[in-house]
Design an enzyme around this catalytic site. Sequence first.
Site, mmCIF file in Angstrom:
data_model
loop_
_atom_site.group_PDB
_atom_site.id
_atom_site.type_symbol
_atom_site.label_atom_id
_atom_site.label_comp_id
_atom_site.label_asym_id
_atom_site.label_seq_id
_atom_site.Cartn_x
_atom_site.Cartn_y
_atom_site.Cartn_z
ATOM 1 N N CYS A 2 0.823 -1.209 0.000
ATOM 2 C CA CYS A 2 0.000 0.000 0.000
ATOM 3 C C CYS A 2 0.857 1.260 0.000
ATOM 4 O O CYS A 2 1.989 1.258 0.480
ATOM 5 C CB CYS A 2 -0.860 0.034 1.246
ATOM 6 S SG CYS A 2 -1.761 -1.479 1.541
ATOM 7 N N ARG A 27 4.770 0.178 -6.110
ATOM 8 C CA ARG A 27 4.724 -0.636 -4.892
ATOM 9 C C ARG A 27 3.755 -1.813 -5.027
ATOM 10 O O ARG A 27 3.784 -2.718 -4.218
ATOM 11 C CB ARG A 27 4.284 0.230 -3.712
ATOM 12 C CG ARG A 27 5.307 1.277 -3.319
ATOM 13 C CD ARG A 27 4.722 2.239 -2.312
ATOM 14 N NE ARG A 27 4.420 1.598 -1.059
ATOM 15 C CZ ARG A 27 5.217 1.588 0.000
ATOM 16 N NH1 ARG A 27 6.380 2.182 -0.063
ATOM 17 N NH2 ARG A 27 4.860 0.999 1.107
ATOM 18 N N TRP A 74 -3.145 -2.613 -1.270
ATOM 19 C CA TRP A 74 -2.818 -3.987 -1.662
ATOM 20 C C TRP A 74 -3.508 -4.863 -0.645
ATOM 21 O O TRP A 74 -3.154 -4.859 0.529
ATOM 22 C CB TRP A 74 -1.302 -4.163 -1.629
ATOM 23 C CG TRP A 74 -0.799 -5.458 -2.146
ATOM 24 C CD1 TRP A 74 -0.734 -5.855 -3.447
ATOM 25 C CD2 TRP A 74 -0.251 -6.536 -1.379
ATOM 26 N NE1 TRP A 74 -0.180 -7.111 -3.527
ATOM 27 C CE2 TRP A 74 0.122 -7.560 -2.280
ATOM 28 C CE3 TRP A 74 -0.034 -6.754 -0.021
ATOM 29 C CZ2 TRP A 74 0.688 -8.755 -1.872
ATOM 30 C CZ3 TRP A 74 0.528 -7.960 0.394
ATOM 31 C CH2 TRP A 74 0.885 -8.938 -0.541
ATOM 32 N N ASN A 100 -1.539 1.960 6.034
ATOM 33 C CA ASN A 100 -0.659 0.867 5.596
ATOM 34 C C ASN A 100 -0.382 0.004 6.820
ATOM 35 O O ASN A 100 -0.122 0.537 7.898
ATOM 36 C CB ASN A 100 0.688 1.400 5.093
ATOM 37 C CG ASN A 100 0.570 2.051 3.738
ATOM 38 O OD1 ASN A 100 -0.511 2.093 3.155
ATOM 39 N ND2 ASN A 100 1.682 2.552 3.234
ATOM 40 N N GLY A 101 -0.358 -1.322 6.624
ATOM 41 C CA GLY A 101 -0.051 -2.218 7.738
ATOM 42 C C GLY A 101 -1.252 -3.086 8.085
ATOM 43 O O GLY A 101 -2.215 -3.172 7.309
ATOM 44 N N GLU A 482 18.425 -17.516 -7.986
ATOM 45 C CA GLU A 482 17.984 -16.153 -8.259
ATOM 46 C C GLU A 482 17.461 -16.041 -9.701
ATOM 47 O O GLU A 482 16.443 -15.398 -9.955
ATOM 48 C CB GLU A 482 19.135 -15.170 -8.001
ATOM 49 C CG GLU A 482 18.885 -13.733 -8.385
ATOM 50 C CD GLU A 482 17.647 -13.108 -7.746
ATOM 51 O OE1 GLU A 482 17.036 -13.710 -6.841
ATOM 52 O OE2 GLU A 482 17.274 -12.016 -8.205
ATOM 53 N N LYS A 486 13.712 -14.841 -10.775
ATOM 54 C CA LYS A 486 13.513 -13.702 -11.686
ATOM 55 C C LYS A 486 12.572 -14.088 -12.810
ATOM 56 O O LYS A 486 11.651 -13.374 -13.155
ATOM 57 C CB LYS A 486 14.863 -13.304 -12.252
ATOM 58 C CG LYS A 486 15.401 -11.950 -12.230
ATOM 59 C CD LYS A 486 15.300 -10.993 -11.121
ATOM 60 C CE LYS A 486 14.513 -11.277 -9.914
ATOM 61 N NZ LYS A 486 14.897 -10.644 -8.700
ATOM 62 N N GLU A 489 8.788 -14.916 -11.540
ATOM 63 C CA GLU A 489 7.983 -13.840 -10.950
ATOM 64 C C GLU A 489 7.496 -12.832 -11.975
ATOM 65 O O GLU A 489 6.489 -12.179 -11.765
ATOM 66 C CB GLU A 489 8.717 -13.140 -9.801
ATOM 67 C CG GLU A 489 9.912 -12.316 -10.218
ATOM 68 C CD GLU A 489 10.582 -11.617 -9.041
ATOM 69 O OE1 GLU A 489 9.920 -11.304 -8.061
ATOM 70 O OE2 GLU A 489 11.793 -11.374 -9.130
ATOM 71 N N HIS A 505 18.013 -37.266 -8.652
ATOM 72 C CA HIS A 505 17.362 -37.855 -7.482
ATOM 73 C C HIS A 505 15.860 -37.571 -7.481
ATOM 74 O O HIS A 505 15.225 -37.649 -6.438
ATOM 75 C CB HIS A 505 18.017 -37.336 -6.197
ATOM 76 C CG HIS A 505 19.457 -37.761 -6.086
ATOM 77 N ND1 HIS A 505 19.826 -39.041 -5.772
ATOM 78 C CD2 HIS A 505 20.604 -37.082 -6.325
ATOM 79 C CE1 HIS A 505 21.155 -39.133 -5.785
ATOM 80 N NE2 HIS A 505 21.644 -37.946 -6.132
ATOM 81 N N LYS A 604 6.408 -4.541 -4.046
ATOM 82 C CA LYS A 604 7.826 -4.219 -3.933
ATOM 83 C C LYS A 604 8.337 -4.439 -2.522
ATOM 84 O O LYS A 604 9.440 -4.886 -2.308
ATOM 85 C CB LYS A 604 8.060 -2.772 -4.374
ATOM 86 C CG LYS A 604 9.511 -2.329 -4.338
ATOM 87 C CD LYS A 604 10.356 -3.098 -5.349
ATOM 88 C CE LYS A 604 11.816 -2.793 -5.275
ATOM 89 N NZ LYS A 604 12.621 -3.871 -5.913
HETATM 90 C C1 F6R Z 1 12.184 -10.582 -5.998
HETATM 91 C C2 F6R Z 1 12.231 -9.647 -4.879
HETATM 92 C C3 F6R Z 1 11.837 -10.159 -3.543
HETATM 93 C C4 F6R Z 1 12.578 -9.393 -2.430
HETATM 94 C C5 F6R Z 1 12.052 -9.813 -1.053
HETATM 95 C C6 F6R Z 1 12.814 -9.129 0.050
HETATM 96 O O1 F6R Z 1 12.671 -9.995 -7.170
HETATM 97 O O2 F6R Z 1 12.531 -8.499 -5.036
HETATM 98 O O3 F6R Z 1 12.036 -11.537 -3.432
HETATM 99 O O4 F6R Z 1 13.943 -9.672 -2.531
HETATM 100 O O5 F6R Z 1 10.688 -9.497 -0.956
HETATM 101 O O6 F6R Z 1 12.716 -7.758 -0.059
HETATM 102 P P1 F6R Z 1 13.739 -6.790 0.654
HETATM 103 O O7 F6R Z 1 15.068 -6.998 0.015
HETATM 104 O O8 F6R Z 1 13.203 -5.419 0.421
HETATM 105 O O9 F6R Z 1 13.762 -7.189 2.097
#
Ligand code: F6R
Length: 609
Positions: A2, A27, A74, A100-101, A482, A486, A489, A505, A604
């Site tokens: 949010c 966000r 959100w 927010n929260g 990673e 990427k 997602e 396995h 985000k």
């Molecule tokens: C994926 C991504 C998330 C963040 C995770 C932690 O591309 O960005 O997996 O890495 O939500 O977020 P932070 O680093 O802000 O604690």
Amino acid sequence: MCGIVGYIGPKEAVPVLLSGLSRLEYRGYDSAGVAALSGGRIQVAKARGKLSNLVEKLKGGAPKGSAGIGHTRWATHGEPSDINAHPHTGASGRVAVAHNGIIENYLQLKEELGKAGYAFISQTDTEVIPHLIEECLKAEAGLLPAVVRALSKLRGSYGLAILDAQTPNCLVAARRGSPLIVGVSAEGNYIASDIPAVLPYTREVYLLDEGEIALVFEDRVEIHSAEGKRVEKELYTVTWSVDAAERGGYSHFMLKEIFEQPKALRDTLVPRVRRGSIDLSEAALSDEDLKGVSRVVLVACGTASHACLVGKAAIEKLARVPVEWDIASEFRYRDPILSPDDLCIVVSQSGETADTIAAMRLARERGCKVLAVTNVVGSTIAREADRVLYTWAGPEIGVASTKAYLTQLLCLYLLAIQLAFDKGLVSEEDYALYLRELETLPDKAETILSSTEPMRRAAELFHAQKDIFFIGRGLDYAAAMEASLKLKEISYIHSEAMAAGELKHGTIALIEPGSLVVALSTQGLVADKLESNIQEVRARGAQLLCVTYGDTDLREKLADQVLRIPRTVDLFAPLLSIIPLQLFAYHCAVLRGYDPDKPRNLAKSVTVE
Ligand code: F6R
């Protein structure tokens, strides 16, 4: 997650709120709303979906007034809908709130308020707040004491912007567990959950601390403690530009941020390397401190946790210190074994991830020193950790983390090298060699980015795959995790990362003619072993995309497509091998018609558990 914006000043509020909310779109959100106050009456407009839906709705008549609050929601409690969107108003319409929260005791409060005659129209936890403030206004003389009283009854987390129809000269901002800033300008004052929302108007901001409440007037700001006592606070001047928070000619923020990686690496490295040695004094980490570290605990979520996997390998290999790695949501509930001699390192781009914050607090409670590696100055993690090492990646707007990940790796490598050196485990020559190599990496990243056609071509060939398997050994496995995240997602292609030796396995049962396997091959020590694993999937008809050094001699027909990176010492390869795979993921998403900046269901900054 949010977003909150508030404005009070000489201008009409709603256009300012909409412009601020548009800067918070990154966000992630599923509905939006605004409220403005004029003639002693609050008007609210809300719409499910994108901000453009709200803008469309407002064409039929927008709330008027020069004080207002806005929100992008959100969903957590209750589906995304017009009714559940914020701002929410109290029973009499006197108070409006954007939140927010999560309010954890909202059911109990709802019952109490229900008995006192308050009717609820939404499914949200937030709606209890305006009702509660209206109830407290009956008992208190003035908005501030009523807010103090209401907040003392809330359990959970909040960043709040509050509008009171009978206090038209002021907005209220309050923070506990959810970030909030107050922007100050000659043309009125602002509330926002994130700095980019106010950057077009001001660079002067107050970063609210836990429990603080700000009374935001048109021409001044008063900050109070949770008990309502006046607090003196310094203004923080934002040094990065509006431009840095906008797309700057790239089709997506993610692409821009991938291309910013050489600069992010340089910005993170250069201030830490002086006259041939690593200087971590900004984090108050002296050689003596590092010498005393007998165990390291690395904790984070998502991409940041993948950076920690690389950090674990680097610290163990160079400094021979045992490293425990965990994801924060598991760590916090598993009663981890921690001792005051451990160094706990939490890694977080946003510095606001709820699980990582909880893990950090737990480690501190158990007496560990906590070092935060984070990208956001003034974030909760930056403020609560004992020491902070910033990743100077600049604002990362794309939901999928790219440049923050690379700079997290770099910080962890610097720590590993210095730790090893201070413990006498790396010779002066090797120390110098590692540093010289790290200094070449921004240029090497640039070399990869100077020719991105192979990544686009690979995406053209493979973007219609249903499943993609990433394999690697050692550090290539960490990078594969990673790369796989990427891809899935943003392109919504199902993918898994496997330690290459583990494939047979179980997972190899999924390989059939036409399956795509992406193999990362940068680790000389296990190159032959990896080749056998590649042969195993080739024998079952899999197609192969390989990421390896430019000078690796790949056996004829081993791979259908090869993405080349400049050679580096194998230990640092994850800093380069991820770049072509970020671009592969990006192009797959675009070719499949998805917006990589706004992946579905993602946010985000994950400020809820
Ligand atoms: C994926 C991504 C998330 C963040 C995770 C932690 O591309 O960005 O997996 O890495 O939500 O977020 P932070 O680093 O802000 O604690």
